[in-house]
Design a protein around this motif. Sequence first.
Motif, PDB file in Angstrom:
ATOM      1  N   ARG A   1      -4.391   9.163   7.132  1.00 17.42           N
ATOM      2  CA  ARG A   1      -3.263   8.540   6.431  1.00 17.42           C
ATOM      3  C   ARG A   1      -2.830   7.249   7.123  1.00 17.42           C
ATOM      4  NH1 ARG A   1       0.182  14.034   5.236  1.00 17.42           N
ATOM      5  NH2 ARG A   1      -0.624  14.444   3.120  1.00 17.42           N
TER       6      ARG A   1
ATOM      7  N   GLU B   1      -2.909   3.612   5.507  1.00 14.10           N
ATOM      8  CA  GLU B   1      -1.546   3.186   5.195  1.00 14.10           C
ATOM      9  C   GLU B   1      -1.455   1.731   4.694  1.00 14.10           C
ATOM     10  OE1 GLU B   1       2.890   3.372   7.276  1.00 14.10           O
ATOM     11  OE2 GLU B   1       1.074   3.672   8.468  1.00 14.10           O
ATOM     12  N   PRO B   2      -2.256   0.761   5.218  1.00 16.36           N
ATOM     13  CA  PRO B   2      -2.146  -0.628   4.716  1.00 16.36           C
ATOM     14  C   PRO B   2      -2.541  -0.775   3.250  1.00 16.36           C
ATOM     15  CG  PRO B   2      -3.273  -0.560   6.845  1.00 16.36           C
ATOM     16  CD  PRO B   2      -3.187   0.843   6.359  1.00 16.36           C
TER      17      PRO B   2
ATOM     18  N   GLN C   1      -1.801   0.408  -0.077  1.00 12.87           N
ATOM     19  CA  GLN C   1      -0.765   1.172  -0.754  1.00 12.87           C
ATOM     20  C   GLN C   1      -1.252   1.836  -2.037  1.00 12.87           C
ATOM     21  OE1 GLN C   1       2.608  -1.392  -1.284  1.00 12.87           O
ATOM     22  NE2 GLN C   1       2.866  -1.758   0.918  1.00 12.87           N
ATOM     23  N   ASP C   2      -2.377   1.385  -2.574  1.00 18.35           N
ATOM     24  CA  ASP C   2      -2.870   1.987  -3.802  1.00 18.35           C
ATOM     25  C   ASP C   2      -3.768   3.193  -3.527  1.00 18.35           C
ATOM     26  OD1 ASP C   2      -4.567   0.277  -2.596  1.00 18.35           O
ATOM     27  OD2 ASP C   2      -5.181  -0.827  -4.374  1.00 18.35           O
TER      28      ASP C   2
ATOM     29  N   GLN D   1      -3.624   6.943  -1.769  1.00 17.33           N
ATOM     30  CA  GLN D   1      -2.697   7.944  -1.237  1.00 17.33           C
ATOM     31  C   GLN D   1      -3.437   9.258  -0.998  1.00 17.33           C
ATOM     32  OE1 GLN D   1       0.392   8.182  -4.179  1.00 17.33           O
ATOM     33  NE2 GLN D   1       1.435   6.330  -3.441  1.00 17.33           N
TER      34      GLN D   1
ATOM     35  N   SER E   1      -4.748   4.362  -7.020  1.00 19.68           N
ATOM     36  CA  SER E   1      -3.977   3.757  -8.109  1.00 19.68           C
ATOM     37  C   SER E   1      -4.807   2.724  -8.851  1.00 19.68           C
ATOM     38  CB  SER E   1      -2.712   3.093  -7.542  1.00 19.68           C
ATOM     39  OG  SER E   1      -2.058   2.362  -8.568  1.00 19.68           O
TER      40      SER E   1
ATOM     41  N   SER F   1      -5.386  -1.310  -7.989  1.00 20.55           N
ATOM     42  CA  SER F   1      -6.420  -1.882  -7.138  1.00 20.55           C
ATOM     43  C   SER F   1      -7.321  -2.815  -7.920  1.00 20.55           C
ATOM     44  CB  SER F   1      -7.257  -0.774  -6.498  1.00 20.55           C
ATOM     45  OG  SER F   1      -7.952  -0.040  -7.498  1.00 20.55           O
TER      46      SER F   1
END
Length: 425
Positions: free
Chosen positions: A75, A79-80, A82-83, A85, A99, A102
């Motif tokens: 994680r 983390e950098p 954001q799309d 998870q 997401s 991207s």
Amino acid sequence: MLKITNYLSLDTSAKQLINHLNNEKIPLTFSEHAVLTKLLDFECKIYTKEELLEAGWPDRVVAPTSLTQCISTLRRKLEPFQDIQLKAVARRGYQLHISEQSHVKVVSLSDSDTIRAAFFDVSLLVKIAGALVLFGILIIFWYGCEYHQVLKITSQWKSDKDIELNIGGIRESAKVFYKNDTDQLHESKWQKHIAPKTNQLKGLKGFSGFALTNGSSYSFATCPGYTLNDCDGQGIINITMLTPEPAGINMESFIPLSKKMETRIRYNRVLIPEGDIGDIVEHHYHADVYFPIAGQKLIRADLSISLVYQGENTGQIYTTTCITDEDCITTPIKLKTRGTFNQYQQSIGDVDVDVFFTKIDQKEFIKPEHVTESAMRFYREVKRMDIQEEELVFFRVHTTENTAVWIMPFMSDLVAWSRYERVQF
């Protein structure tokens, strides 16, 4: 190489993440790489802890906290982005969710796969919208470009008709150039301005000619000779009629009067200003155009074009327009311009023409102390050109060794047969 998003890949051989936006490489341990690979097998699938433990630590028995620590580290490394998870699903396991945003990330130009995806891995609607935007940009560029202006201006002219002119008692055919919306093309529109009783020229055996009308003015240009290529520059006649009323040209007196007016000081002999240095070739064209109007003094326009090529079809252009009348009372009304030109090859009907699209950089307007009533309309036209014109278009419609025929943008439009001179500096 396993692609995660348009800009992020998993290098399975080197066990590292590669961020193509900045070429950053993020190393992974064996277990981190194995767990992430498992999660990527089926995006959004929920994998049990047992499945991930078996993938990350094959043939080993480890405590559940090893997986917890591995997930925590993954994680942090993801983390950098954001799309992407890595989610924990209570009492079931873990899930990797990527997401759709991207797809709109800026991509690295060094990654061909990513570039392809950015262009092709989009919906049909996005592709259509992009194509329409591109088409719109091309349309705007096309309508704004110089070549489109050349095509548009050239398309306004036609040359599919001839008329018969009687000059000095000799009848010959003349090619007519006319604007598309002009239908008044009967030869009488030109011929009615020449008084028939005085239409005699000794020694003239034949001539070649061109005629032009824009619907309001009528002009013709002739040169002695049996064919178009016989013209040597001697005996040229350029006449433009600006009003529908017959001008009553007396050819017997017009010829000696025009010769007298042409022997006066030449304002337009050489146009290249002093101080220009170098091996220069000036292509100089000069035409005397006469504007007869019944009951008024004969006006002469001394028109000159000089071309200095700086490339195959580009260079500097100098023009001079000088207006005088038969008594030299209006002496002179003069406009000098200097600019650049691009030369294009086009066709008006069945006539191949050279189009010179010019952009004016400098102007010099000379106003006389006195302007006669006959010359007032020409003064207004020259002054208008000085104030308003920034671009001019010239058509060269015929050339011989010593001459050329031009359609010139003066007094709306006119045709003029010019003498040609090549000057070397």
